[in-house]
Design a protein around this motif. Structure first.
Motif, PDB file in Angstrom:
ATOM      1  N   GLN A 245       0.824  -1.206   0.000  1.00 55.37           N
ATOM      2  CA  GLN A 245       0.000   0.000   0.000  1.00 55.37           C
ATOM      3  C   GLN A 245       0.861   1.259   0.000  1.00 55.37           C
ATOM      4  OE1 GLN A 245      -3.014   0.261  -0.668  1.00 55.37           O
ATOM      5  NE2 GLN A 245      -3.560   2.350  -0.049  1.00 55.37           N
ATOM      6  N   VAL A 248       1.777   2.773  -3.329  1.00 59.77           N
ATOM      7  CA  VAL A 248       0.789   3.736  -3.830  1.00 59.77           C
ATOM      8  C   VAL A 248       1.028   5.108  -3.215  1.00 59.77           C
ATOM      9  CG1 VAL A 248      -1.672   4.232  -4.061  1.00 59.77           C
ATOM     10  CG2 VAL A 248      -0.883   1.846  -4.069  1.00 59.77           C
ATOM     11  N   CYS A 312      -8.146  -0.222   1.025  1.00 54.27           N
ATOM     12  CA  CYS A 312      -7.100  -0.303  -0.011  1.00 54.27           C
ATOM     13  C   CYS A 312      -7.722  -0.522  -1.385  1.00 54.27           C
ATOM     14  CB  CYS A 312      -6.126  -1.428   0.307  1.00 54.27           C
ATOM     15  SG  CYS A 312      -5.031  -1.101   1.706  1.00 54.27           S
ATOM     16  N   THR A 315      -9.411   2.658  -2.590  1.00 55.94           N
ATOM     17  CA  THR A 315      -8.392   3.617  -3.022  1.00 55.94           C
ATOM     18  C   THR A 315      -8.009   3.403  -4.481  1.00 55.94           C
ATOM     19  OG1 THR A 315      -7.461   3.738  -0.784  1.00 55.94           O
ATOM     20  CG2 THR A 315      -6.065   4.502  -2.577  1.00 55.94           C
ATOM     21  N   LEU A 316      -7.802   2.145  -4.851  1.00 50.12           N
ATOM     22  CA  LEU A 316      -7.464   1.818  -6.237  1.00 50.12           C
ATOM     23  C   LEU A 316      -8.546   2.320  -7.185  1.00 50.12           C
ATOM     24  CD1 LEU A 316      -6.077   0.336  -8.587  1.00 50.12           C
ATOM     25  CD2 LEU A 316      -7.177  -1.780  -7.797  1.00 50.12           C
ATOM     26  N   PHE A 319      -8.454   6.210  -7.593  1.00 44.89           N
ATOM     27  CA  PHE A 319      -7.338   6.709  -8.392  1.00 44.89           C
ATOM     28  C   PHE A 319      -7.472   6.336  -9.866  1.00 44.89           C
ATOM     29  CE2 PHE A 319      -4.444   7.151  -4.509  1.00 44.89           C
ATOM     30  CZ  PHE A 319      -4.496   8.546  -4.564  1.00 44.89           C
ATOM     31  N   GLY A 339      -8.686  10.143  -2.963  1.00 42.33           N
ATOM     32  CA  GLY A 339      -7.731   9.030  -2.981  1.00 42.33           C
ATOM     33  C   GLY A 339      -6.627   9.224  -1.956  1.00 42.33           C
ATOM     34  N   MET A 343      -5.748   6.537   0.949  1.00 36.96           N
ATOM     35  CA  MET A 343      -4.590   5.679   0.713  1.00 36.96           C
ATOM     36  C   MET A 343      -3.724   5.449   1.941  1.00 36.96           C
ATOM     37  SD  MET A 343      -2.078   8.089  -1.578  1.00 36.96           S
ATOM     38  CE  MET A 343      -1.313   9.566  -0.903  1.00 36.96           C
ATOM     39  N   PRO A 403      -1.275   2.640  -8.531  1.00 36.01           N
ATOM     40  CA  PRO A 403      -2.240   2.319  -7.477  1.00 36.01           C
ATOM     41  C   PRO A 403      -2.741   0.881  -7.477  1.00 36.01           C
ATOM     42  CG  PRO A 403      -2.749   4.471  -8.388  1.00 36.01           C
ATOM     43  CD  PRO A 403      -1.694   3.860  -9.283  1.00 36.01           C
ATOM     44  N   GLY A 406      -2.369  -1.557  -4.533  1.00 37.61           N
ATOM     45  CA  GLY A 406      -3.301  -1.588  -3.405  1.00 37.61           C
ATOM     46  C   GLY A 406      -4.159  -2.832  -3.369  1.00 37.61           C
TER      47      GLY A 406
END
Length: 450
Positions: A245, A248, A312, A315-316, A319, A339, A343, A403, A406
């Motif tokens: 993570q 990222v 996580c 977050t991907l 982004f 994001g 993250m 990213p 993640g």
């Protein structure tokens, strides 16, 4: 498997008085702040260095990554030494070295000298995050660990914000060299003040049933330490997930100023301020997610891992939309900020999980294992690999692709779930005591469980 409760005899209290514990937190937080100010100030200076020395993005990324590589190499021996000698005195020495090395950056005349000075910053920062985290985790109740460690690691994000902003402002007024001197001096002052921070006594690694006075050989000692560190599957899966993570996080932190400069036409100063806002969102996320995770895991500790795995993955998705699906700056900036907020979800909880299941006698060393993974396989990878992808296919592609790490991080956290609560019980009854302070302050003799 049921979670430990207060009824099981597992005490959950401050090791020292509350004022002294919070003083220790404030000082440790402040040094973490300047740790990352010194580490990240160079990011806003990338356009200046690229112009002055004709550097590639890969070379610029290496100036960030080298610190993480050095920290990873030295974390275990430094933390083990701190565990067996003194956490407070070790931190004083570390802060002095990284501050002086930051000041030295202003006198460099070429890329090689700058690279060497940045490596020396890494020498100073080696072990600081792990030793500081171990100290906080030991002085405060377990029920506060994720929140406090989230706040502690939020200092890294806040320091990055200040480093980026200060670097841009100072470079615009007095030149890029002055930025290193301005941020290096405060760390020297804090290093001296840190001598007043309370420490805890070194905890024996062997059981109380061992023959009195019998000292293990060096081989037995290191073998025992290795056994403690390697027997926990929770530790290894959590460390790997946290590192993935951080790929990222480190990519976004390192390359956002350049992204705003190249794709939105902002001058370096304005780009640095724009990127600093995103990093500020990361700092807020550090604290908020630590607080939320502590609350959701109050009755079922394994919820920590489920929550951060979910975050996580989210977050991907954010982004991907921000960098691959949106081109309008008015929409892109809020998505990148979201994001950034998401993250850093794993920083505090991951440290808390590792420290929960590690024997207190090697708590800083256990945190150093996490630091090795985070720095060598996380923080060092993002800026360098992101720079290499940028050189080959463009910075926009790099920020879109990176990213994806993640998703792998989420998988690792889910694999740790099966072992976490079982391993919590192994260290639940270990008792700790406060040590005589390094500074002139007086110590109490209060005790608390691990």
């Amino acid at each position: 498997m049921h979670a430990p409760t207060a009824d099981s005899g597992d005490r959950d209290d401050y090791l020292v008085s509350r004022p002294r514990a919070w003083f220790a937190f404030a000082m440790t937080f402040a040094l973490m702040l300047f740790d990352y100010i010194d580490r990240q100030v160079i990011v806003s200076l990338f356009p200046h260095l690229k112009l002055a020395w004709s550097l590639s993005d890969k070379q610029l990324g290496a100036l960030v990554s080298i610190i993480s590589v050095v920290v990873a190499v030295g974390s275990l021996p430094v933390a083990l030494l701190a565990d067996r000698v003194s956490r407070v005195k070790s931190i004083c020495v570390m802060a002095g070295i990284w501050s002086l090395s930051t000041i030295a950056c202003m006198f460099t005349r070429n890329y090689g000298q700058m690279f060497a000075a940045r490596a020396m910053i890494g020498v100073g920062e080696t072990g600081y995050g792990s030793v500081g985290a171990a100290l906080i985790a030991s002085l405060f109740p377990k029920r506060l660990r994720s929140m406090l460690l989230g706040a502690f690691f939020a200092a890294a994000a806040l320091g990055s914000v200040l480093g980026v902003m200060l670097g841009g402002v100072i470079a615009a007024r007095w030149g890029w060299r002055a930025a290193f001197g301005a941020v290096g001096v405060p760390g020297l002052v804090l290093a001296l003040l840190y001598l007043w921070v309370p420490d805890y006594k070194t905890v024996a690694l062997t059981s109380s049933s061992d023959p009195a006075g019998k000292q293990p050989s060096a081989r037995q000692f290191f073998g025992h330490v290795a056994a403690i560190l390697t027997q926990s599957r929770t530790v290894w899966w959590t460390c790997l997930g946290a590192a993935l993570q951080l790929i990222v996080v480190s990519t976004v932190w390192a390359w956002l100023p350049s992204f705003f400069n190249r794709f939105h036409g902002l001058d370096p100063h304005a780009a640095a301020k724009q990127a600093a806002l995103i990093v500020l969102c990361s700092a807020l996320g550090n604290f908020v997610w630590g607080f939320i995770v502590d609350r959701l895991a109050a009755r079922r500790p394994r919820n920590k891992l489920f929550v951060i795995a979910t975050l996580c993955t989210v977050t991907l998705a954010v982004f991907l939309v921000a960098f691959a699906g949106v081109t309008d700056a008015r929409l892109q900036l809020p998505l990148i900020a979201l994001g950034g907020f998401l993250m850093t979800c794993s920083a505090g909880p991951a440290a808390s999980i590792v420290l929960d299941v590690i024997h207190p006698g090697v708590r800083a060393t256990g945190a150093a294992v996490l630091a090795v993974f985070q720095n060598l396989f996380g923080l060092a990878v993002g800026p360098f690999v992101g720079g290499a992808i940028s050189d080959a296919w463009g910075l926009h592609v790099a920020l879109t692709v990176m990213p994806a790490f993640g998703l792998a991080a989420a998988g690792c956290f889910l694999l740790a779930v099966r072992h976490y609560e079982t391993e919590l019980h192994r260290v639940a009854s270990v008792q700790m005591q406060v040590a005589r302070p390094a500074g002139p302050a007086t110590a109490s003799t209060s005790r608390a469980s691990a």
